[in-house]
Design a protein around this motif. Sequence first.
Motif, PDB file in Angstrom:
ATOM      1  N   GLN A  34       2.278   2.300   2.553  1.00 17.31           N
ATOM      2  CA  GLN A  34       1.983   3.081   3.867  1.00 17.31           C
ATOM      3  C   GLN A  34       3.102   2.841   4.845  1.00 17.31           C
ATOM      4  OE1 GLN A  34      -1.358   1.842   6.230  1.00 17.31           O
ATOM      5  NE2 GLN A  34      -1.797   3.956   6.868  1.00 17.31           N
ATOM      6  N   THR A  48       0.693  -1.279   0.077  1.00 22.24           N
ATOM      7  CA  THR A  48       0.115   0.037   0.009  1.00 22.24           C
ATOM      8  C   THR A  48       0.706   1.348   0.031  1.00 22.24           C
ATOM      9  OG1 THR A  48      -0.105   0.039   2.511  1.00 22.24           O
ATOM     10  CG2 THR A  48      -1.832  -1.191   1.183  1.00 22.24           C
ATOM     11  N   TRP A  77       2.748   8.019   2.935  1.00 23.24           N
ATOM     12  CA  TRP A  77       2.552   7.250   1.897  1.00 23.24           C
ATOM     13  C   TRP A  77       3.800   7.515   0.993  1.00 23.24           C
ATOM     14  CZ3 TRP A  77      -1.386   8.832   4.460  1.00 23.24           C
ATOM     15  CH2 TRP A  77      -2.468   8.070   4.904  1.00 23.24           C
TER      16      TRP A  77
END
Length: 168
Positions: free
Chosen positions: A96, A94, A113
Amino acid sequence: MGSSTQTAPASKPVFPSDSDLIGRWVYKSLDMEYLGSDALASMAVTAAKSQLSSLATKFGIASGRDYIDIERRKATVVSGERKGEARYTYIPSTGQMIITAEHNKQKYTITAWVTVREDGIAVMFKAVELVAIASTTKQYQENTTLQALGSLVNSYPEIRIGAILARL
């Protein structure tokens, strides 16, 4: 016989792997993005982005000089004579990154991010988290540009603020 207009789908973000992050990344510029759909917010973010370069200069952040050394689970940020360390957890699927740092005996956790850009990577932070931390500082309380930016961010929590970095 009619014609139709097709719009290209938005490109999917590319997230670096754990090993792709490791190394020295030099600061190029600040960036801001809005992930919401409010047209007024989009215009406000575009206007606010034009202030980022002067804010970086005011706070001594220099393109081509300042950098981040990223190791496994640890990052060291160097800006002029200032240096700070943080620990992080990264989720490559992701992009993240959960970052934990300590300053003046206060522990902070912030979300970012990381995406691959053609000229390096972008590390974009959840702006409301940055504002919550910054609003407690003397610099924030004395700077009307930062306060205006904080007000914008608090009105539109879909804003992210961060840095564009190039591999050194």
